[in-house]
Write an enzyme that holds these catalytic residues in place. Structure first.
Site, PDB file in Angstrom:
ATOM      1  N   ARG A 236       0.842  -1.190   0.000  1.00 53.34           N
ATOM      2  CA  ARG A 236       0.000   0.000   0.000  1.00 53.34           C
ATOM      3  C   ARG A 236       0.878   1.240   0.000  1.00 53.34           C
ATOM      4  O   ARG A 236       1.872   1.314   0.736  1.00 53.34           O
ATOM      5  CB  ARG A 236      -0.911   0.029   1.241  1.00 53.34           C
ATOM      6  CG  ARG A 236      -2.146  -0.854   1.141  1.00 53.34           C
ATOM      7  CD  ARG A 236      -3.140  -0.366   0.076  1.00 53.34           C
ATOM      8  NE  ARG A 236      -4.299  -1.245  -0.082  1.00 53.34           N
ATOM      9  CZ  ARG A 236      -4.351  -2.306  -0.894  1.00 53.34           C
ATOM     10  NH1 ARG A 236      -3.317  -2.630  -1.635  1.00 53.34           N
ATOM     11  NH2 ARG A 236      -5.458  -3.032  -0.979  1.00 53.34           N
ATOM     12  N   ASP A 260       4.551  -0.429  -7.036  1.00 55.50           N
ATOM     13  CA  ASP A 260       3.288  -0.712  -7.713  1.00 55.50           C
ATOM     14  C   ASP A 260       2.176   0.100  -7.087  1.00 55.50           C
ATOM     15  O   ASP A 260       1.091   0.217  -7.630  1.00 55.50           O
ATOM     16  CB  ASP A 260       2.963  -2.211  -7.606  1.00 55.50           C
ATOM     17  CG  ASP A 260       1.697  -2.558  -8.361  1.00 55.50           C
ATOM     18  OD1 ASP A 260       1.597  -2.148  -9.541  1.00 55.50           O
ATOM     19  OD2 ASP A 260       0.801  -3.208  -7.793  1.00 55.50           O
ATOM     20  N   GLU A 265      -2.061   7.859  -4.861  1.00 52.34           N
ATOM     21  CA  GLU A 265      -2.306   7.276  -6.179  1.00 52.34           C
ATOM     22  C   GLU A 265      -3.791   7.242  -6.564  1.00 52.34           C
ATOM     23  O   GLU A 265      -4.119   7.057  -7.740  1.00 52.34           O
ATOM     24  CB  GLU A 265      -1.791   5.835  -6.220  1.00 52.34           C
ATOM     25  CG  GLU A 265      -2.629   4.884  -5.371  1.00 52.34           C
ATOM     26  CD  GLU A 265      -2.124   3.451  -5.307  1.00 52.34           C
ATOM     27  OE1 GLU A 265      -1.047   3.149  -5.830  1.00 52.34           O
ATOM     28  OE2 GLU A 265      -2.836   2.635  -4.709  1.00 52.34           O
ATOM     29  N   HIS A 297      -0.690   0.028  -9.719  1.00 52.07           N
ATOM     30  CA  HIS A 297      -1.352  -0.870  -8.762  1.00 52.07           C
ATOM     31  C   HIS A 297      -1.952  -2.051  -9.515  1.00 52.07           C
ATOM     32  O   HIS A 297      -3.177  -2.255  -9.545  1.00 52.07           O
ATOM     33  CB  HIS A 297      -2.435  -0.124  -7.977  1.00 52.07           C
ATOM     34  CG  HIS A 297      -2.766  -0.780  -6.675  1.00 52.07           C
ATOM     35  ND1 HIS A 297      -2.955  -0.093  -5.507  1.00 52.07           N
ATOM     36  CD2 HIS A 297      -2.920  -2.092  -6.344  1.00 52.07           C
ATOM     37  CE1 HIS A 297      -3.239  -0.936  -4.516  1.00 52.07           C
ATOM     38  NE2 HIS A 297      -3.212  -2.168  -5.014  1.00 52.07           N
TER      39      HIS A 297
END
Ligand code: NAD
Length: 331
Positions: A236, A260, A265, A297
Site C-alpha cells: 500500500r 506498484d 495514487e 497498482h
C-alpha cells in the site's frame, strides 16, 4: 437474490456472468464506484460488491444499512477503503477477496530484478537505438540480503520464490511463521533495516491504533538503511512517505525503487489520465527518475486472480446472506 456490483471493469463482466449463472444470484453491474449519490442502486440487494474506488465510510455504510443492505464484499485484499469499526457497530458483514498470492509475489520479484538490472533506462535506450552499456551494470541476487517485511500469504510466497535465487533472506513480522523460519531468518526491524540491500513490504496498511504503520518507511527509517538500498512496495502506498522517497532518491541514499502502489495514487490508478492536467506533483516528479519503476497498482492483475475476486464476492454475499458465514468474512 440481487447483488449490486460497483467499480466493475470490462474484464470482470464475463466472470460476473459466470458467477451469476452458477449461484443463481441476479448480479447488477455498475461501472461507477458506489457513493452516497448512487447508493439507491443497491436498494433491494442482499449485498454490494466493490473495489477500492468505493469509499465505504461510516455515512455510506449507514445509508446501506438503512436500506437493509448489510453485506459488503470488496474484491480486494486490502480493506483500508472500508470503515470496519462502523461496519461492526452497524452489525454489517464485510468480506474481502481471496485469491492466490502468487500473482503479487511474482510481480514483486519481477520488480526486484527490473530495478537491480536497470531495466528502465535500458528500455529507454533501446527505443532510440542506444545500445550502450554505460551505467547499466546490475547486481546479482545471490550476493544480496533481501529483507521481507510482512510474512503473510504474499510475503511468504515471495520468500519461497526467492529461495531459488540463493540470496540471504531476512524477515520481520510481529507474528513470525514457523514454516517461513525454515527458509528466512526472522530478525528485529532494526537489523532488517541495517543489513538488507533490498527491502520489500507485504503488510496491510493500518491507519489507527497501536499497530498503525502509515509512513513506516520515512526519513528516519530510511536513514537506518544501507546506502543504495532498493525498496519495493507492492502493498500500500501510504506505507511509504512519498516526500522522503523523493529526497532520498535525490541524495542517492536510495539506490532504486519499485512501486506498484504509491501514496496519493487514488486519483490516478486504473484510469486513463493522458489528456488531463494533473496536479499530483509528487508522483510526476518521482516517476521520472531512471531508477524508479512505477506501475498502476496492478500486481494483483492476473486472469486467475480476477476470476477469484469476482467469484468470492458473489459466492460470499450469497453464503453470508443464507448462512451468516463465509471464509473471507472479516466482521
Ligand atoms: P496477510 O494478511 O496474509 O499478511 C500480512 C502480514 O503482515 C501478516 O503476517 C501480519 O502479521 C504482517 N504485518 C502486519 N503489520 C506489520 C508490520 N508493521 N510489519 C511487518 N509485518 C506486519 O496479507 P497478504 O495477502 O500477504 O497481503 C499483504 C498486503 O498486500 C495487503 O494487505 C494489501 O495491502 C497488499 N496487496 C497489494 C496488491 C497489489 O495489487 N499491489 C494485491 C494484493 C494485496
Amino acid at each position: 437474490m440481487k447483488i449490486a456490483a460497483f467499480d466493475v471493469r470490462e474484464d470482470e463482466r464475463a466472470d460476473f456472468a459466470a458467477a451469476s449463472e452458477r449461484t443463481g444470484a441476479a448480479v447488477e453491474l455498475h461501472a461507477e464506484p458506489l457513493t452516497a449519490a448512487n447508493a439507491e442502486l443497491a436498494r433491494g440487494a442482499a449485498g454490494v460488491s466493490v473495489l477500492g474506488h468505493s469509499q465505504l465510510d461510516a455515512n455510506l455504510l449507514e445509508t446501506l444499512h438503512g436500506m437493509g443492505v448489510d453485506v459488503a464484499a470488496t474484491r480486494t485484499i486490502g480493506v483500508n477503503h472500508i470503515d470496519m469499526d462502523a461496519a461492526r457497530r452497524l452489525g454489517m458483514a464485510i468480506l474481502n477477496a481471496d485469491y492466490a498470492p502468487n500473482g503479487v509475489a511474482e510481480y514483486t520479484v519481477m520488480f526486484m530484478l527490473l530495478v537491480l538490472r536497470n531495466y528502465k533506462p535500458a528500455l529507454w535506450r533501446g527505443q532510440v537505438y542506444d545500445f550502450s552499456l554505460e551505467g547499466l551494470q546490475g547486481r546479482e541476487m545471490r550476493n544480496l540480503t533481501i529483507g521481507v517485511m510482512g510474512t503473510g500469504r504474499i510475503g511468504r510466497t515471495v520468500i519461497r520464490i526467492l529461495t531459488g535465487f540463493g540470496c540471504r533472506i531476512l524477515a520481520y513480522d510481529p507474528y513470525p511463521n514457523p514454516e517461513v523460519a525454515k527458509t528466512a531468518e526472522y530478525v528485529d526491524i532494526d537489523t532488517l533495516y541495517a543489513e538488507s540491500d533490498l527491502i520489500t513490504l507485504h503488510m496491510p496498511l493500518i491507519t489507527e491504533g497501536p499497530h498503525a504503520n502509515v509512513h513506516i518507511i520515512n526519513r528516519d527509517t530510511i536513514a537506518r538503511m544501507k546506502d543504495g538500498v532498493v525498496l519495493i512496495n507492492c502493498a500500500r502506498g501510504e506505507l511509504m512517505d512519498l516526500e522522503a522517497l523523493i529526497d532520498n532518491i535525490e541524495a542517492k541514499k536510495i539506490g532504486g525503487l519499485g512501486l506498484d502502489t504509491v501514496e496519493t495514487e487514488e486519483e490516478l490508478i486504473h484510469r486513463d489520465r493522458r489528456t488531463d492536467i494533473l496536479t499530483n506533483r509528487g508522483i510526476a516528479y518521482l516517476r521520472q527518475f531512471p531508477n524508479v519503476v512505477m506501475t498502476q497498482h496492478m500486481a494483483f492483475y492476473t486472469d486467475a486472480a480476477v476470476t477469484s475476486m469476482v467469484d468470492h464476492s458473489v459466492e460470499g454475499i450469497k453464503a453470508v446472506t443464507e448462512t451468516g458465514e463465509y471464509r473471507t468474512r472479516l466482521v
